[in-house]
Scaffold this motif. Sequence first.
Motif, PDB file in Angstrom:
ATOM      1  N   MET A  52     -29.339  20.207 -22.411  1.00  0.00           N
ATOM      2  CA  MET A  52     -29.197  19.039 -23.444  1.00  0.00           C
ATOM      3  C   MET A  52     -29.172  17.796 -22.418  1.00  0.00           C
ATOM      4  SD  MET A  52     -26.217  18.003 -25.953  1.00  0.00           S
ATOM      5  CE  MET A  52     -26.259  16.565 -26.906  1.00  0.00           C
ATOM      6  N   ARG A  53     -29.935  16.735 -22.748  1.00  0.00           N
ATOM      7  CA  ARG A  53     -30.067  15.521 -22.004  1.00  0.00           C
ATOM      8  C   ARG A  53     -29.085  14.766 -22.460  1.00  0.00           C
ATOM      9  NH1 ARG A  53     -36.163  13.751 -22.262  1.00  0.00           N
ATOM     10  NH2 ARG A  53     -35.620  13.681 -24.687  1.00  0.00           N
ATOM     11  N   VAL A  54     -28.618  13.866 -21.575  1.00  0.00           N
ATOM     12  CA  VAL A  54     -27.524  12.799 -21.783  1.00  0.00           C
ATOM     13  C   VAL A  54     -28.525  11.448 -22.507  1.00  0.00           C
ATOM     14  CG1 VAL A  54     -25.935  11.025 -20.843  1.00  0.00           C
ATOM     15  CG2 VAL A  54     -26.132  13.266 -19.860  1.00  0.00           C
ATOM     16  N   VAL A  55     -29.633  11.311 -22.305  1.00  0.00           N
ATOM     17  CA  VAL A  55     -30.162  10.132 -22.814  1.00  0.00           C
ATOM     18  C   VAL A  55     -31.068  10.315 -24.057  1.00  0.00           C
ATOM     19  CG1 VAL A  55     -30.520   9.094 -20.669  1.00  0.00           C
ATOM     20  CG2 VAL A  55     -32.377  10.378 -21.356  1.00  0.00           C
ATOM     21  N   GLN A  56     -31.743   9.519 -24.589  1.00  0.00           N
ATOM     22  CA  GLN A  56     -32.312   9.291 -25.931  1.00  0.00           C
ATOM     23  C   GLN A  56     -31.785  10.166 -26.972  1.00  0.00           C
ATOM     24  OE1 GLN A  56     -36.164  10.880 -24.313  1.00  0.00           O
ATOM     25  NE2 GLN A  56     -36.784   8.902 -23.632  1.00  0.00           N
ATOM     26  N   LEU A  57     -30.352   9.888 -27.141  1.00  0.00           N
ATOM     27  CA  LEU A  57     -29.694  10.528 -28.376  1.00  0.00           C
ATOM     28  C   LEU A  57     -29.256   9.551 -28.988  1.00  0.00           C
ATOM     29  CD1 LEU A  57     -28.221  13.918 -26.476  1.00  0.00           C
ATOM     30  CD2 LEU A  57     -30.161  13.633 -27.884  1.00  0.00           C
ATOM     31  N   GLU A  58     -29.446   9.452 -30.391  1.00  0.00           N
ATOM     32  CA  GLU A  58     -28.925   8.191 -31.224  1.00  0.00           C
ATOM     33  C   GLU A  58     -27.542   8.444 -31.544  1.00  0.00           C
ATOM     34  OE1 GLU A  58     -30.444   5.124 -34.397  1.00  0.00           O
ATOM     35  OE2 GLU A  58     -31.985   6.619 -33.286  1.00  0.00           O
ATOM     36  N   VAL A  59     -26.738   7.513 -31.482  1.00  0.00           N
ATOM     37  CA  VAL A  59     -25.368   7.438 -31.897  1.00  0.00           C
ATOM     38  C   VAL A  59     -25.133   6.196 -32.430  1.00  0.00           C
ATOM     39  CG1 VAL A  59     -22.789   7.302 -31.212  1.00  0.00           C
ATOM     40  CG2 VAL A  59     -24.430   8.826 -29.984  1.00  0.00           C
ATOM     41  N   SER A  60     -24.819   6.219 -33.997  1.00  0.00           N
ATOM     42  CA  SER A  60     -24.671   5.109 -34.779  1.00  0.00           C
ATOM     43  C   SER A  60     -23.129   4.438 -34.538  1.00  0.00           C
ATOM     44  CB  SER A  60     -24.197   5.323 -36.118  1.00  0.00           C
ATOM     45  OG  SER A  60     -24.157   4.557 -37.096  1.00  0.00           O
ATOM     46  N   CYS A  61     -23.299   3.347 -33.978  1.00  0.00           N
ATOM     47  CA  CYS A  61     -22.020   2.650 -33.690  1.00  0.00           C
ATOM     48  C   CYS A  61     -21.557   1.337 -34.554  1.00  0.00           C
ATOM     49  CB  CYS A  61     -21.890   2.108 -32.161  1.00  0.00           C
ATOM     50  SG  CYS A  61     -22.090   3.229 -31.009  1.00  0.00           S
ATOM     51  N   GLY A  62     -21.351   1.897 -35.894  1.00  0.00           N
ATOM     52  CA  GLY A  62     -21.153   0.739 -36.854  1.00  0.00           C
ATOM     53  C   GLY A  62     -22.359  -0.238 -37.014  1.00  0.00           C
ATOM     54  N   ARG A  63     -22.647  -1.400 -36.798  1.00  0.00           N
ATOM     55  CA  ARG A  63     -23.927  -2.033 -36.931  1.00  0.00           C
ATOM     56  C   ARG A  63     -24.610  -2.126 -35.523  1.00  0.00           C
ATOM     57  NH1 ARG A  63     -22.104  -7.633 -40.238  1.00  0.00           N
ATOM     58  NH2 ARG A  63     -20.998  -6.511 -42.083  1.00  0.00           N
ATOM     59  N   GLN A  64     -23.940  -1.253 -34.768  1.00  0.00           N
ATOM     60  CA  GLN A  64     -24.950  -1.374 -33.380  1.00  0.00           C
ATOM     61  C   GLN A  64     -25.385   0.056 -33.397  1.00  0.00           C
ATOM     62  OE1 GLN A  64     -24.877  -4.005 -31.706  1.00  0.00           O
ATOM     63  NE2 GLN A  64     -23.028  -5.137 -32.322  1.00  0.00           N
ATOM     64  N   SER A  65     -26.492   0.321 -32.616  1.00  0.00           N
ATOM     65  CA  SER A  65     -27.035   1.714 -32.434  1.00  0.00           C
ATOM     66  C   SER A  65     -27.436   1.694 -30.999  1.00  0.00           C
ATOM     67  CB  SER A  65     -28.207   1.975 -33.244  1.00  0.00           C
ATOM     68  OG  SER A  65     -28.708   3.183 -33.045  1.00  0.00           O
ATOM     69  N   SER A  66     -26.549   2.916 -30.430  1.00  0.00           N
ATOM     70  CA  SER A  66     -27.208   3.089 -28.911  1.00  0.00           C
ATOM     71  C   SER A  66     -27.906   4.324 -29.019  1.00  0.00           C
ATOM     72  CB  SER A  66     -25.647   3.556 -28.163  1.00  0.00           C
ATOM     73  OG  SER A  66     -26.186   4.024 -26.872  1.00  0.00           O
ATOM     74  N   LYS A  67     -29.027   4.165 -28.370  1.00  0.00           N
ATOM     75  CA  LYS A  67     -30.224   5.225 -28.067  1.00  0.00           C
ATOM     76  C   LYS A  67     -30.050   6.045 -26.786  1.00  0.00           C
ATOM     77  CE  LYS A  67     -33.436   3.223 -31.245  1.00  0.00           C
ATOM     78  NZ  LYS A  67     -32.477   2.206 -31.778  1.00  0.00           N
ATOM     79  N   THR A  68     -28.811   5.739 -26.232  1.00  0.00           N
ATOM     80  CA  THR A  68     -28.700   6.665 -24.822  1.00  0.00           C
ATOM     81  C   THR A  68     -27.331   6.605 -24.952  1.00  0.00           C
ATOM     82  OG1 THR A  68     -28.788   6.667 -22.408  1.00  0.00           O
ATOM     83  CG2 THR A  68     -28.690   4.566 -23.485  1.00  0.00           C
ATOM     84  N   ARG A  69     -26.684   7.860 -24.278  1.00  0.00           N
ATOM     85  CA  ARG A  69     -25.152   8.126 -24.260  1.00  0.00           C
ATOM     86  C   ARG A  69     -24.582   7.744 -22.967  1.00  0.00           C
ATOM     87  NH1 ARG A  69     -23.311  11.733 -28.808  1.00  0.00           N
ATOM     88  NH2 ARG A  69     -25.229  12.818 -29.681  1.00  0.00           N
ATOM     89  N   VAL A  70     -25.393   6.954 -21.986  1.00  0.00           N
ATOM     90  CA  VAL A  70     -25.204   6.743 -20.974  1.00  0.00           C
ATOM     91  C   VAL A  70     -24.573   5.053 -20.898  1.00  0.00           C
ATOM     92  CG1 VAL A  70     -25.622   6.161 -18.449  1.00  0.00           C
ATOM     93  CG2 VAL A  70     -26.721   8.389 -19.644  1.00  0.00           C
ATOM     94  N   VAL A  71     -23.425   4.926 -20.850  1.00  0.00           N
ATOM     95  CA  VAL A  71     -23.054   3.509 -20.855  1.00  0.00           C
ATOM     96  C   VAL A  71     -22.687   2.905 -19.457  1.00  0.00           C
ATOM     97  CG1 VAL A  71     -21.170   2.169 -21.782  1.00  0.00           C
ATOM     98  CG2 VAL A  71     -21.998   4.013 -22.959  1.00  0.00           C
ATOM     99  N   GLY A  93     -29.497   0.999 -25.058  1.00  0.00           N
ATOM    100  CA  GLY A  93     -28.358   1.137 -24.089  1.00  0.00           C
ATOM    101  C   GLY A  93     -27.204   0.143 -24.102  1.00  0.00           C
ATOM    102  N   LEU A  94     -26.075   0.781 -24.055  1.00  0.00           N
ATOM    103  CA  LEU A  94     -24.671  -0.217 -24.015  1.00  0.00           C
ATOM    104  C   LEU A  94     -24.382  -0.554 -22.656  1.00  0.00           C
ATOM    105  CD1 LEU A  94     -22.213  -1.280 -25.428  1.00  0.00           C
ATOM    106  CD2 LEU A  94     -21.171   0.755 -25.406  1.00  0.00           C
ATOM    107  N   LEU A  95     -24.307  -1.828 -22.458  1.00  0.00           N
ATOM    108  CA  LEU A  95     -23.643  -2.322 -21.306  1.00  0.00           C
ATOM    109  C   LEU A  95     -22.178  -3.208 -21.445  1.00  0.00           C
ATOM    110  CD1 LEU A  95     -26.887  -2.541 -20.939  1.00  0.00           C
ATOM    111  CD2 LEU A  95     -26.492  -3.578 -18.894  1.00  0.00           C
TER     112      LEU A  95
END
Length: 305
Positions: free
Chosen positions: A1-20, A50-52
């Motif tokens: 399983m890859r860490v990246v390119q997996l979408e996570v819904s964060c309220g109105r934000q959407s992170s398309k990578t699990r790496v922060v 991505g989330l920074l």
Amino acid sequence: MRVVQLEVSCGRQSSKTRVVLAPLTRQRSYGNVPQPHAILYYQQRTTKGGLLIAEATGVSDTAEGYKDTPGIWTNEQVEAWKPIVHGVHEKGGIFFCQIWHVGRVSNSRFDGVEIHGAYGYLIDQFLKDQVNDRTDKYGGSLENRCRFALEVVQAVVDEIGADKVGIRLSPFASYSEAPDSNPEALGLYMANALNKFGILYCHVVEPRMVKLGEKFETPYSLRPMRDAFKGTFIVAGGYNREDGNNAISTNYADLVAYGRIFLSNPDLPRRFEIDAPLNKYNRDTFYVPDPVIGYTDYPFLPTDV
């Protein structure tokens, strides 16, 4: 399983990578004002979706504990942050500004705000029973010790909305000589209490600590906090690629924050995706004031890799 390119819904934000990108103090904001070289630094570490999380940013002129850390209490500072945020947005990233007050350590076009409630600074000093010796409604019981942190959350939520607010906690850590006698209970109480605000995420530092390349395991786990908190759950603390993949695959966390190895590998999500070797970080340049050395000069992978 890859860490990246997996979408996570964060309220109105959407992170398309699990790496922060974890918040990393770099001490290159001369006179507490964010500088133009920070645009490149954050852009280098931006991937689409991505989330920074920005380095800890002072909320007043009494909040700073270290030289040349950024602030956000003057118009000049706010204006200086704008091109940095714009630079991240240009590459499709999500940018949260971590706000802090260092407490006894003292010497919005933003996408959101992370409240710094960790590492023995002001909020954490209220939370931890080994340093909070107050006898009023902010001390003594677990409920009282958590009162200030939750009031801060409420104030920030009222100002910008719950869907733009996150918080960072370190119940198991004892930075600045601020431990707690029952960190499991503290962490679980905060996880449950935060649910009433509906905030975007809870970002928690692992009980294990990594120093000088050595991992120190503890019997504690963040699983109870993860199960209790209803929003997006971010973990941090010495993770590598394998650890991060395991945290995601076992539903231990939604996102994984990386610090030192993201500092030295601005293209970390890509390196993780193809399992490429990592640059080694140079601890001696973490806090030097140079706008390039140890800041924006870490190499990327060749484009043909």
